[in-house]
Design a protein around this motif. Structure first.
Motif, PDB file in Angstrom:
ATOM      1  N   LEU A 178       4.604  10.891   6.146  1.00  0.00           N
ATOM      2  CA  LEU A 178       3.714  10.856   4.997  1.00  0.00           C
ATOM      3  C   LEU A 178       3.261  12.266   4.628  1.00  0.00           C
ATOM      4  N   PRO A 179       3.031  12.522   3.356  1.00  0.00           N
ATOM      5  CA  PRO A 179       2.589  13.868   2.939  1.00  0.00           C
ATOM      6  C   PRO A 179       1.090  14.050   3.153  1.00  0.00           C
ATOM      7  N   ARG A 210      -2.476  15.977   1.699  1.00  0.00           N
ATOM      8  CA  ARG A 210      -3.032  16.019   0.346  1.00  0.00           C
ATOM      9  C   ARG A 210      -2.436  17.157  -0.478  1.00  0.00           C
ATOM     10  N   ASP A 211      -2.271  18.316   0.139  1.00  0.00           N
ATOM     11  CA  ASP A 211      -1.756  19.450  -0.625  1.00  0.00           C
ATOM     12  C   ASP A 211      -0.258  19.353  -0.871  1.00  0.00           C
ATOM     13  N   ASP A 212       0.415  18.366  -0.260  1.00  0.00           N
ATOM     14  CA  ASP A 212       1.836  18.171  -0.534  1.00  0.00           C
ATOM     15  C   ASP A 212       2.087  17.349  -1.787  1.00  0.00           C
ATOM     16  N   ILE A 213       1.073  16.656  -2.284  1.00  0.00           N
ATOM     17  CA  ILE A 213       1.232  15.785  -3.453  1.00  0.00           C
ATOM     18  C   ILE A 213       0.911  16.578  -4.709  1.00  0.00           C
ATOM     19  N   ARG A 214       1.859  16.689  -5.588  1.00  0.00           N
ATOM     20  CA  ARG A 214       1.681  17.400  -6.849  1.00  0.00           C
ATOM     21  C   ARG A 214       2.167  16.524  -7.996  1.00  0.00           C
ATOM     22  N   GLY A 215       1.688  16.841  -9.168  1.00  0.00           N
ATOM     23  CA  GLY A 215       2.092  16.088 -10.349  1.00  0.00           C
ATOM     24  C   GLY A 215       3.506  16.422 -10.769  1.00  0.00           C
ATOM     25  N   ALA A 216       4.121  15.492 -11.463  1.00  0.00           N
ATOM     26  CA  ALA A 216       5.491  15.706 -11.937  1.00  0.00           C
ATOM     27  C   ALA A 216       5.498  16.720 -13.071  1.00  0.00           C
ATOM     28  N   PRO A 217       6.566  17.528 -13.195  1.00  0.00           N
ATOM     29  CA  PRO A 217       6.648  18.481 -14.307  1.00  0.00           C
ATOM     30  C   PRO A 217       6.624  17.780 -15.662  1.00  0.00           C
ATOM     31  N   LYS A 218       6.132  18.502 -16.665  1.00  0.00           N
ATOM     32  CA  LYS A 218       6.018  17.892 -17.994  1.00  0.00           C
ATOM     33  C   LYS A 218       7.362  17.545 -18.586  1.00  0.00           C
ATOM     34  N   ASN A 219       8.373  18.351 -18.292  1.00  0.00           N
ATOM     35  CA  ASN A 219       9.669  18.041 -18.878  1.00  0.00           C
ATOM     36  C   ASN A 219      10.290  16.780 -18.285  1.00  0.00           C
ATOM     37  N   MET A 220       9.666  16.217 -17.234  1.00  0.00           N
ATOM     38  CA  MET A 220      10.130  14.955 -16.678  1.00  0.00           C
ATOM     39  C   MET A 220       9.305  13.772 -17.157  1.00  0.00           C
ATOM     40  N   THR A 221       8.106  14.038 -17.650  1.00  0.00           N
ATOM     41  CA  THR A 221       7.226  12.950 -18.081  1.00  0.00           C
ATOM     42  C   THR A 221       7.086  12.869 -19.600  1.00  0.00           C
ATOM     43  N   ASN A 228       0.808  -1.224   0.000  1.00  0.00           N
ATOM     44  CA  ASN A 228       0.000   0.000   0.000  1.00  0.00           C
ATOM     45  C   ASN A 228       0.839   1.270   0.000  1.00  0.00           C
ATOM     46  N   LEU A 229       2.155   1.142   0.108  1.00  0.00           N
ATOM     47  CA  LEU A 229       3.035   2.307   0.128  1.00  0.00           C
ATOM     48  C   LEU A 229       3.521   2.640  -1.274  1.00  0.00           C
ATOM     49  N   LYS A 230       3.775   3.911  -1.495  1.00  0.00           N
ATOM     50  CA  LYS A 230       4.348   4.375  -2.741  1.00  0.00           C
ATOM     51  C   LYS A 230       5.710   5.000  -2.470  1.00  0.00           C
ATOM     52  N   PHE A 231       6.609   4.798  -3.409  1.00  0.00           N
ATOM     53  CA  PHE A 231       7.978   5.254  -3.200  1.00  0.00           C
ATOM     54  C   PHE A 231       8.065   6.772  -3.089  1.00  0.00           C
ATOM     55  N   ASP A 232       7.224   7.478  -3.822  1.00  0.00           N
ATOM     56  CA  ASP A 232       7.318   8.939  -3.852  1.00  0.00           C
ATOM     57  C   ASP A 232       6.567   9.599  -2.699  1.00  0.00           C
ATOM     58  N   GLU A 233       5.942   8.836  -1.812  1.00  0.00           N
ATOM     59  CA  GLU A 233       5.238   9.415  -0.669  1.00  0.00           C
ATOM     60  C   GLU A 233       6.214   9.584   0.505  1.00  0.00           C
ATOM     61  N   ARG A 236       7.709  19.229  21.484  1.00  0.00           N
ATOM     62  CA  ARG A 236       6.650  20.063  22.041  1.00  0.00           C
ATOM     63  C   ARG A 236       6.236  21.182  21.103  1.00  0.00           C
ATOM     64  N   ASN A 237       7.170  21.689  20.302  1.00  0.00           N
ATOM     65  CA  ASN A 237       6.853  22.796  19.399  1.00  0.00           C
ATOM     66  C   ASN A 237       6.612  22.334  17.972  1.00  0.00           C
ATOM     67  N   SER A 238       6.384  21.044  17.767  1.00  0.00           N
ATOM     68  CA  SER A 238       6.138  20.507  16.431  1.00  0.00           C
ATOM     69  C   SER A 238       4.663  20.225  16.236  1.00  0.00           C
ATOM     70  N   THR A 239       4.257  20.100  14.984  1.00  0.00           N
ATOM     71  CA  THR A 239       2.867  19.822  14.644  1.00  0.00           C
ATOM     72  C   THR A 239       2.657  18.325  14.450  1.00  0.00           C
ATOM     73  N   PRO A 240       1.463  17.815  14.657  1.00  0.00           N
ATOM     74  CA  PRO A 240       1.211  16.384  14.444  1.00  0.00           C
ATOM     75  C   PRO A 240       1.379  15.997  12.978  1.00  0.00           C
ATOM     76  N   GLU A 241       1.888  14.796  12.766  1.00  0.00           N
ATOM     77  CA  GLU A 241       2.127  14.288  11.418  1.00  0.00           C
ATOM     78  C   GLU A 241       1.815  12.808  11.384  1.00  0.00           C
ATOM     79  N   PHE A 242       1.361  12.348  10.222  1.00  0.00           N
ATOM     80  CA  PHE A 242       1.151  10.923   9.999  1.00  0.00           C
ATOM     81  C   PHE A 242       2.419  10.307   9.419  1.00  0.00           C
ATOM     82  N   ALA A 243       2.726   9.097   9.841  1.00  0.00           N
ATOM     83  CA  ALA A 243       3.961   8.448   9.414  1.00  0.00           C
ATOM     84  C   ALA A 243       3.755   6.948   9.370  1.00  0.00           C
ATOM     85  N   VAL A 244       4.678   6.272   8.711  1.00  0.00           N
ATOM     86  CA  VAL A 244       4.721   4.810   8.700  1.00  0.00           C
ATOM     87  C   VAL A 244       6.013   4.366   9.362  1.00  0.00           C
ATOM     88  N   LEU A 245       5.933   3.304  10.134  1.00  0.00           N
ATOM     89  CA  LEU A 245       7.085   2.728  10.811  1.00  0.00           C
ATOM     90  C   LEU A 245       7.477   1.455  10.073  1.00  0.00           C
TER      91      LEU A 245
END
Length: 711
Positions: free
Chosen positions: A553-554, A556-567, A471-476, A520-529
């Motif tokens: 893990l990112p 939703r707004d952290d996930i963006r499409g790859a640039p066209k010059n890469m695809t 269920n994991l993706k390399f780019d996440e 203490r001064n950090s924000t909550p984040e989702f992660a995989v172990l």
């Protein structure tokens, strides 16, 4: 960072085993790690070690051989000079044995056993001791270079080394047990400050020292004592010109090693040069390794609905950026440089008075307002102004009623007009209801800011569930991960429970989903172990430690499409891929893998070289900056190894019709652009229409874009 020192992970009990109360338990000492390095050079100073190796005739001229002792001292100088920058908290000591006690010079370090000389005590390195051994080696090198002027005479040992370390007579060599006892004394006298990795670098050319047949048992006993105190021995056996060192005669027995390092049944001594091994080790030691510092120590919760099981874990950052570090403020006056104690105070911009901590708050600028009011203006609906206005209207209605009764003429026009206005106001006030008005709050307390960032969640890692790696993706993966180890200091039994959790995840091929808040001064984040099993090298050393990699893990707004010059690239043909494969095979690194630490940052290397020259009172030559840059590609070697394959690959690209067609179309598009001068006046309009490239082509000549092929 090291962990397992004993058995393999098969000895770690599973979660089911712990529930069944089996007697197999996990040793807590298996999860231990060191951050400092303490090295004691134990060098044989016998006459054979001080005999220069034979001179060698080469096409470039005569190369005079140096003695093994001379080369070892040069290695000691090299590592100590480098550790001023790479490991200022590390310790280095120098012990020489088989020294004549009658003629050896007396040193401040003293002698522990007759025949041993502690040239440098085992303690944190400092400039004065480094300068002492540096001057000795420089003096020896000067006397060594003077012998090059007369090629007819053979090379002899420099007098500086013979005077500093006079060798003992034949047959009076020291017992190895006494040498190891002196090593133990040096580590003992250093005290508890030597917390970390403790090693002895033993260098000798005697495969059968005196008393080898009768003094084996005492040597084995002392070696066991060293191992008990966590001291390891790294041996560097030196071959003589007429004799190959054979460790199977004595050393393998007292050091509990196998009799042969080659093929089974081979009784010949292994073909290993101790001085070459020592040079390789020195190259690794002088590399600047960023310490694996502890980033956080927090609880880990799992099991049940709200995390019924709670253990302590620590997170380490395996990847970190290196910088020049923060300079210290010092006072230059006086005989010694003294560090300055810094103190920060806040003053009022208007009065200049020093403000106390409770007088300072956190405010945020909003809009174009340059100042923030200390007291926020209350909203009209949130005060008693509404009730006051209603009461005023009621009082006005009473006064009108009384005035009408007093007057005899009810048809007074002014009275009717006043009653009409009063009814209108009453209807408006009676029909109004208090409203909740959104206001921007500009000032917050520190606790309120922390609560906004944390969303009210405590620090720690809470496992929400487990899932398959499919269920994991390399780019996440949005940034560098952390590595989890158990922390026994916070919760007793954390190591045992952590090992069981790791073993279960590896057994069922699962990773954990977790909600994390690391500080203490950090924000909550989702992660995989992601669990990692311990692996070992062929020599039995640890290759990868056991633990969990925490991958952030990112959102939703952290996930963006790859640039066209890469695809939107052209795919290479099978022939082009094969040609590029030939190039890659020819340009592979000999070690088989890339080691980033071997190629230091050129800017940092230049900075450290300047600091090192200043510390040792040496002249710094800026022209040597190019020699410090190890990232410059070796163009000659690359073209020599794969130049023909590169030409063939470039020819295949030029002959590819797809690439030629793409280049031609790009050239036509860039040269067919026509634009009026009037369009230059409306650059913003051209940007809005997506035609800004036409305007740019007027100022810059047409260009042909590079077409990349995906191999």
């Amino acid at each position: 960072m090291t962990s397992y020192y004993n058995d393999r992970t098969r000895d770690i009990p599973s979660w089911e085993d712990l529930q069944q109360d089996d007697e197999d338990v996990v040793d807590i000492s298996e999860y231990q790690y060191a951050s400092r390095d303490h090295i004691l050079f134990c060098v044989d100073a016998s006459r054979s070690m001080q005999t220069p190796h034979p001179d060698q005739e080469t096409p470039d001229g005569l190369i005079r051989g140096k003695s093994a002792l001379h080369q070892v001292l040069e290695a000691v100088v090299k590592i100590q000079r480098s550790k001023v920058i790479t490991g200022p908290a590390d310790s280095v000591g120098v012990l020489l044995w088989n020294v004549n006690p009658a003629t050896a010079p007396k040193s401040a370090s003293g002698n522990y056993k007759p025949g041993t000389l502690v040239y440098q005590s085992l303690r944190t390195i400092n400039a004065e001791e480094i300068k002492r051994i540096l001057k000795l080696v420089e003096r020896a090198n000067g006397q060594y270079e003077e012998q090059h002027e007369d090629d007819s005479t053979p090379t002899v040992e420099p007098e500086a080394l013979v005077e500093a370390f006079p060798p003992c007579a034949e047959g009076e060599q020291l017992n190895i047990a006494d040498v190891l006892v002196t090593c133990n004394f040096l580590f003992r006298d250093a005290g508890t400050k030597l917390a970390g990795n403790k090693r002895v670098f033993l260098v000798t050319d005697q495969d059968q020292p005196p008393g080898a047949s009768s003094n084996r048992e005492p040597a084995r006993t002392v070696y066991g004592d060293l191992m008990t105190y966590g001291i390891t021995i790294n041996t560097y056996f030196v071959d003589r010109p007429d004799h190959r060192f054979n460790p199977t005669l004595y050393w393998n027995d007292i050091l509990n090693r196998e009799d042969n390092d080659g093929a089974p049944g081979d009784d010949d001594p292994p073909d290993i040069d101790g001085l070459a091994q020592l040079a390789d080790v020195m190259n690794d030691l002088v590399i600047r390794h960023a310490p694996k510092r502890k980033q956080f120590s927090i609880p880990l919760k799992f099991g049940g609905k709200d995390g019924e099981i709670e253990i302590g874990v620590s997170g380490y950052s395996l990847v970190s950026s290196q910088g020049k570090g923060q300079p210290k403020y010092v006072r230059m006056r006086g005989q010694q440089v003294e560090e300055v104690l810094t103190k920060t105070e806040y003053t009022s911009a208007e009065t200049g008075a020093i403000l106390r901590e409770e007088e300072i708050g956190q405010a945020f600028q909003f809009g174009n307002e340059s100042t923030v009011k200390n007291v926020l203006e209350p909203n009209w609906w949130e005060t008693n102004a509404f009730e006051q206005e209603q009461q005023a209207l009621a009082d006005e209605a009473i006064r009108l009623d009384q005035e009408r009764r007093e007057r005899e003429d009810d048809e007074d026009e002014s009275m009717k007009e006043r009653e009409k206005d009063l009814r209108t106001k009453a209807v408006a006030v009676d029909g109004a209801h208090p409203k909740v008005v959104a206001r921007t709050r500009l000032q917050f307390t520190s606790s309120e800011v922390a609560e906004l960032r944390s969303l009210g969640l405590p620090t720690g890692i809470k496992i929400l569930g487990f899932q398959s790696p499919q269920n994991l993706k390399f780019d996440e993966n949005i940034r560098h991960s952390f590595f989890l180890y158990p922390d026994e200091s916070t919760y007793s039994g954390s190591t045992r429970t952590f090992a069981a959790l790791l073993k279960s995840c590896l057994k069922y091929n699962r990773h954990a989903l977790a909600l994390c808040r690391f500080k203490r001064n950090s924000t909550p984040e989702f992660a995989v172990l992601i669990p990692q099993e311990e692996t070992f090298t062929k020599e039995g050393g640890q290759d990868r430690p056991p633990g969990f990699h925490v991958i952030i893990l990112p959102y939703r707004d952290d996930i963006r499409g790859a640039p066209k010059n890469m695809t939107d690239n052209l795919s290479a043909t099978e022939r082009q891929a094969q040609l590029m494969s030939n190039i890659v095979k020819r340009l592979r690194i000999k070690a088989g893998h890339y080691r980033s630490e071997v190629y230091p940052n050129p800017s940092l290397a230049y900075h450290y070289a300047q600091i090192q020259a200043l510390a040792f009172e040496e002249d710094f030559d800026p022209s040597t900056a190019t020699d410090l840059d190890k990232t410059v590609p070796k163009y000659r070697g690359m073209h020599k190894a794969a130049g023909d394959f590169m030409k063939e690959w470039n020819m295949s690209i030029r002959e590819d019709e797809r690439a030629v067609e793409s280049l031609t179309m790009a050239h036509k598009r860039s040269t067919a652009v026509e634009i009026d001068e009037d369009d230059l006046a409306d650059v913003a309009g051209a940007f809005a229409k997506g035609e800004l490239t036409k305007v740019i082509s007027v100022f810059y000549p047409p260009f042909i874009p590079v077409v990349s092929l995906v191999v």
